[in-house]
Write a protein that holds these residues in place. Structure first.
Motif, mmCIF file in Angstrom:
data_model
loop_
_atom_site.group_PDB
_atom_site.id
_atom_site.type_symbol
_atom_site.label_atom_id
_atom_site.label_comp_id
_atom_site.label_asym_id
_atom_site.label_seq_id
_atom_site.Cartn_x
_atom_site.Cartn_y
_atom_site.Cartn_z
ATOM 1 N N ASN A 1 0.848 -1.189 0.000
ATOM 2 C CA ASN A 1 0.000 0.000 0.000
ATOM 3 C C ASN A 1 0.886 1.243 0.000
ATOM 4 N N LYS A 2 0.308 2.408 -0.281
ATOM 5 C CA LYS A 2 1.077 3.636 -0.475
ATOM 6 C C LYS A 2 1.443 4.327 0.836
ATOM 7 N N ILE A 3 0.554 4.288 1.805
ATOM 8 C CA ILE A 3 0.756 5.029 3.066
ATOM 9 C C ILE A 3 1.315 4.071 4.125
ATOM 10 N N PRO A 4 2.547 4.292 4.612
ATOM 11 C CA PRO A 4 3.095 3.385 5.630
ATOM 12 C C PRO A 4 2.324 3.483 6.943
ATOM 13 N N PHE A 5 2.216 2.341 7.644
ATOM 14 C CA PHE A 5 1.521 2.322 8.927
ATOM 15 C C PHE A 5 2.375 2.970 10.018
ATOM 16 N N TYR A 6 3.697 2.790 9.962
ATOM 17 C CA TYR A 6 4.571 3.377 10.973
ATOM 18 C C TYR A 6 6.018 3.228 10.505
ATOM 19 N N ILE A 7 6.919 3.874 11.229
ATOM 20 C CA ILE A 7 8.354 3.778 10.961
ATOM 21 C C ILE A 7 8.968 2.871 12.013
ATOM 22 N N ASN A 8 9.877 1.999 11.593
ATOM 23 C CA ASN A 8 10.503 1.056 12.528
ATOM 24 C C ASN A 8 12.003 1.009 12.262
ATOM 25 N N TYR A 9 12.756 0.489 13.214
ATOM 26 C CA TYR A 9 14.172 0.257 13.002
ATOM 27 C C TYR A 9 14.650 -0.838 13.960
ATOM 28 N N GLY A 10 15.808 -1.399 13.650
ATOM 29 C CA GLY A 10 16.354 -2.488 14.439
ATOM 30 C C GLY A 10 17.106 -1.986 15.663
ATOM 31 N N LYS A 11 17.047 -2.759 16.749
ATOM 32 C CA LYS A 11 17.781 -2.461 17.972
ATOM 33 C C LYS A 11 18.501 -3.720 18.433
ATOM 34 N N ILE B 1 13.838 -14.685 21.708
ATOM 35 C CA ILE B 1 15.189 -14.084 21.713
ATOM 36 C C ILE B 1 15.505 -13.530 23.104
ATOM 37 N N PHE B 2 14.536 -12.785 23.699
ATOM 38 C CA PHE B 2 14.768 -12.225 25.041
ATOM 39 C C PHE B 2 14.908 -13.332 26.089
ATOM 40 N N GLU B 3 14.125 -14.384 25.947
ATOM 41 C CA GLU B 3 14.224 -15.504 26.887
ATOM 42 C C GLU B 3 15.599 -16.157 26.796
ATOM 43 N N ALA B 4 16.115 -16.322 25.553
ATOM 44 C CA ALA B 4 17.446 -16.899 25.363
ATOM 45 C C ALA B 4 18.517 -15.988 25.946
ATOM 46 N N LEU B 5 18.337 -14.661 25.830
ATOM 47 C CA LEU B 5 19.284 -13.709 26.419
ATOM 48 C C LEU B 5 19.315 -13.850 27.937
ATOM 49 N N SER B 6 18.123 -13.928 28.546
ATOM 50 C CA SER B 6 18.063 -14.019 30.003
ATOM 51 C C SER B 6 18.684 -15.321 30.517
ATOM 52 N N LYS B 7 18.635 -16.383 29.688
ATOM 53 C CA LYS B 7 19.230 -17.670 30.070
ATOM 54 C C LYS B 7 20.695 -17.774 29.656
ATOM 55 N N LYS B 8 21.219 -16.698 29.041
ATOM 56 C CA LYS B 8 22.620 -16.627 28.592
ATOM 57 C C LYS B 8 22.943 -17.674 27.535
ATOM 58 N N GLU B 9 21.928 -18.040 26.715
ATOM 59 C CA GLU B 9 22.172 -18.943 25.589
ATOM 60 C C GLU B 9 22.779 -18.188 24.419
ATOM 61 N N ILE B 10 22.558 -16.874 24.366
ATOM 62 C CA ILE B 10 23.148 -16.009 23.355
ATOM 63 C C ILE B 10 23.702 -14.778 24.053
ATOM 64 N N GLU B 11 24.585 -14.047 23.344
ATOM 65 C CA GLU B 11 25.218 -12.874 23.945
ATOM 66 C C GLU B 11 24.519 -11.569 23.578
ATOM 67 N N ALA B 12 23.760 -11.571 22.485
ATOM 68 C CA ALA B 12 23.023 -10.386 22.062
ATOM 69 C C ALA B 12 21.842 -10.826 21.205
ATOM 70 N N GLY B 13 20.870 -9.904 21.020
ATOM 71 C CA GLY B 13 19.690 -10.218 20.221
ATOM 72 C C GLY B 13 19.277 -9.028 19.383
ATOM 73 N N VAL B 14 18.787 -9.306 18.153
ATOM 74 C CA VAL B 14 18.325 -8.263 17.236
ATOM 75 C C VAL B 14 16.797 -8.295 17.209
ATOM 76 N N VAL B 15 16.153 -7.167 17.586
ATOM 77 C CA VAL B 15 14.688 -7.076 17.569
ATOM 78 C C VAL B 15 14.304 -5.707 17.018
ATOM 79 N N ASN B 16 13.005 -5.517 16.710
ATOM 80 C CA ASN B 16 12.574 -4.181 16.305
ATOM 81 C C ASN B 16 12.369 -3.314 17.535
ATOM 82 N N ARG B 17 12.311 -1.987 17.327
ATOM 83 C CA ARG B 17 12.325 -1.049 18.461
ATOM 84 C C ARG B 17 11.093 -1.186 19.347
ATOM 85 N N PHE B 18 9.901 -1.503 18.749
ATOM 86 C CA PHE B 18 8.686 -1.611 19.557
ATOM 87 C C PHE B 18 8.763 -2.808 20.505
ATOM 88 N N ALA B 19 9.129 -3.988 19.952
ATOM 89 C CA ALA B 19 9.212 -5.186 20.781
ATOM 90 C C ALA B 19 10.293 -5.020 21.847
#
Length: 604
Positions: A97-107, A164-182
């Protein structure tokens, strides 16, 4: 007969029109979309439901893992996917569609105590990503960044951001890539840390596969545009509903609770002691004849009363000290604190808020003043307080403020309603924090990421990034583009003869001359060493040649004045909208070296 046919035609058209049911694919992406109690909720479904209900469109939501949403759309198992970012690869298959619903970026989020402040800190790290996520495999996603900078990242794929956040809290990974809202919604829940790394700014759209839905999508676009153009529309109400969170400082809440409990307890003790004293005094006054034992008893009672009186005075003193402590903490807070009633009359303002008011607006603020008299013309400020009073919600607003001397500073304003014992709103409070230094540090980091420290023009990475964006724009608008490669002819000679400081100065002079003779809408960047490249938007090859002549003429004048030969070779190529950026840069490089070779032959 004609009337009958007309009625049948109307019934068929009405049945077709009102019988439309859109199958809409959604995935777990809180607060944008999520499933709760068998219902689909979130920012996107709430706005979409409002629009489709207004347009008489039936909607059936189909809840899918994110990795299956676009495959389901391509196979026509769903008609629309809510919340998909635009990429060149997706654009070959789907429509937007022509009109975007919102602007997002990775964190990027990480474990507590993990020091990650830039992309290079991710080297050799194990990072969680969402399967097929645009911030993972998109044109400017973390996978592309890993390849460009050779970071050797080990990626682990998950089906949802929450995993991803659950894996971070359990130290299964060292970092996680998510969108800014989540990220904003979940990182405190899982006790992980937010890094300063933000990347890949995108618009998010409705995505569909069937071209026959184009007219229907146009209706949705028109309504979405109307909502976004209206400040108090359901669009902004829904976003505020899901994104605003209370962040009242913990120390204020705890101190208030403790003080209130202590105050109530001390009032009860005082009341009880006073009642006991009155009772004992009354009994003593009614005794006419006192025996020796009675006198001793009276003396004991008086001693007891004296002790009670001393304890009462100590209790009152503690209460007064507690009130002084609370006032001292609030008065000496580095945050500005303001409390007003429902008519915006000032009940309390601490010293730092009064100081800011005098400094920035030239007005003295005191208890009993009305905000509308003190802050005349600051309608947005009044609207923020009224929002806290009306919507019964806590929220935070970051905004710049202009001082009387014209300078700008940033504040983070935390608004929250104040209730009485009947749960009725009686006023609103504001805790305001100066975040100017934080904003300035963010701007410095952004500058270091994009600019070459010597020449103060774009570095290679930033130049390529903006060139890619403008090339996409030129393709859509069919605008001519010319790309130039520039090499300093004699930098080694200048370094050997005059020293490296003179060589650095030569690069700065040449960069400034190039920047002077191109438009602000054009791009100049340092490729590396003694090489530069320019991107001339809406410019043909013959126009670029005129720019080349102007640069050479000015460098010749400077060379005569400085008695140092500042000479460069150019290679301009007009982009044909079919080649890749790497291939056109290579062509410009070849043209530049041919021109340099001709210049050497001519010189000999």
């Amino acid at each position: 007969m004609k009337k009958t046919l007309l009625i049948l035609l109307i019934l068929v058209v009405s049945t077709f029109y009102f019988g439309i049911t859109l199958k809409v694919g959604v995935y777990e992406n809180p607060p944008l979309s999520y499933a709760e109690g068998g219902k689909i909720k979130g920012i996107l479904p709430d706005i979409f439901n409002y629009i489709t209900k207004k347009e008489n469109i039936n909607v059936k939501y189909i809840y899918l893992p994110f990795s299956e949403t676009l495959d389901s759309l391509e196979n026509d198992l769903v008609d629309i996917v809510l919340g998909a970012g635009y990429t060149e690869e997706r654009n070959k298959i789907f429509y937007y569609n022509k009109i975007p619903f919102y602007i997002n970026y990775g964190k990027i989020y990480t474990q507590k105590n993990e020091k990650i402040n830039a992309f290079f800190d991710l080297k050799n790290k194990k990072i969680g990503v969402l399967k097929k996520d645009i911030f993972y495999i998109g044109d400017k996603g973390i996978k592309k960044i890993n390849d460009e900078f050779d970071l050797n990242i080990k990626f682990k794929e998950y089906d949802t951001y929450e995993e991803i956040f659950e894996a971070l809290s359990k130290k299964e990974i060292e970092a996680g890539v998510v969108n800014r809202f989540a990220g904003k919604l979940l990182y405190k829940k899982y006790n992980v840390s937010e890094t300063p790394i933000s990347f890949y700014l995108i618009n998010v759209y409705l995505t569909y596969h069937n071209p026959e839905l184009k007219d229907l999508i146009s209706k949705i676009d028109r309504e979405l545009k109307n909502l976004k153009d209206t400040p108090d529309s359901i669009y902004y109400q829904v976003i505020n509903k899901y994104t605003h969170r209370s962040e009242i400082p913990t120390w204020v809440t705890l101190l208030l609770i403790v003080s209130i409990i202590a105050f109530i307890l001390l009032l009860f003790i005082i009341w009880l002691m006073e009642k006991l004293i009155k009772k004992r005094t009354f009994e003593l006054r009614n005794q006419v004849e006192l025996s020796k034992k009675q006198k001793e008893e009276i003396e004991r009672l008086f001693n007891s009363l004296n002790e009670y009186t001393k304890e009462l005075n100590v209790t009152k003193e503690k209460l007064a000290n507690s009130e002084k402590l609370l006032k001292s903490i609030i008065e000496n807070s580095m945050d500005g604190i303001l409390y007003v009633d429902k008519e915006l009359n000032v009940i309390f303002a601490n010293s730092i808020f009064k100081y800011w008011t005098k400094r920035d607006f030239g007005r003295d603020l005191k208890e009993g003043d009305n905000l509308k008299d003190i802050f005349k013309g600051e309608d947005r400020f009044f609207d923020e307080f009224n929002l806290a009073l009306k919507n019964e919600k806590n929220f935070i607003i970051e905004k710049p403020i202009k001082r009387l001397d014209g300078s700008i500073y940033w504040v983070s304003n935390n608004y929250y309603p104040i209730y009485n014992d009947k749960s009725e709103i009686i006023g609103a409070a504001l805790i305001s924090r100066d975040i100017t230094e934080l904003k300035e540090n963010e701007e410095k980091l952004r500058h270091f990421a994009y600019y070459d420290s010597l020449t103060k023009i774009f570095n290679r990475r930033a130049g390529f990034y903006f060139m890619e964006e403008l090339i996409l724009l030129s393709k859509r608008e069919k605008t001519p583009v010319t790309i130039g490669f520039i090499d300093v002819d004699n930098l080694k000679t200048i370094n050997d003869k005059y020293g490296h400081a003179a060589g650095d100065k030569a690069l700065q002079i040449i960069a400034n001359v190039i920047k002077k003779h191109i438009r602000k809408s054009d791009i100049v960047a340092r490729y590396g060493g003694d090489e530069f490249f320019v991107f001339l938007y809406n410019c043909k090859l013959e126009d670029a040649k005129r720019i080349e002549k102007n640069i050479i003429d000015e460098l010749t004048k400077i060379s005569k004045k400085e008695n140092i030969n500042y000479s460069v070779s150019f290679g301009f190529v007009e982009y044909n909208h079919e080649e890749t950026l790497d291939s056109i840069i290579s062509k410009a490089d070849e043209v530049m070296y041919e021109n340099k070779k001709k210049k050497r032959i001519s010189f000999k």
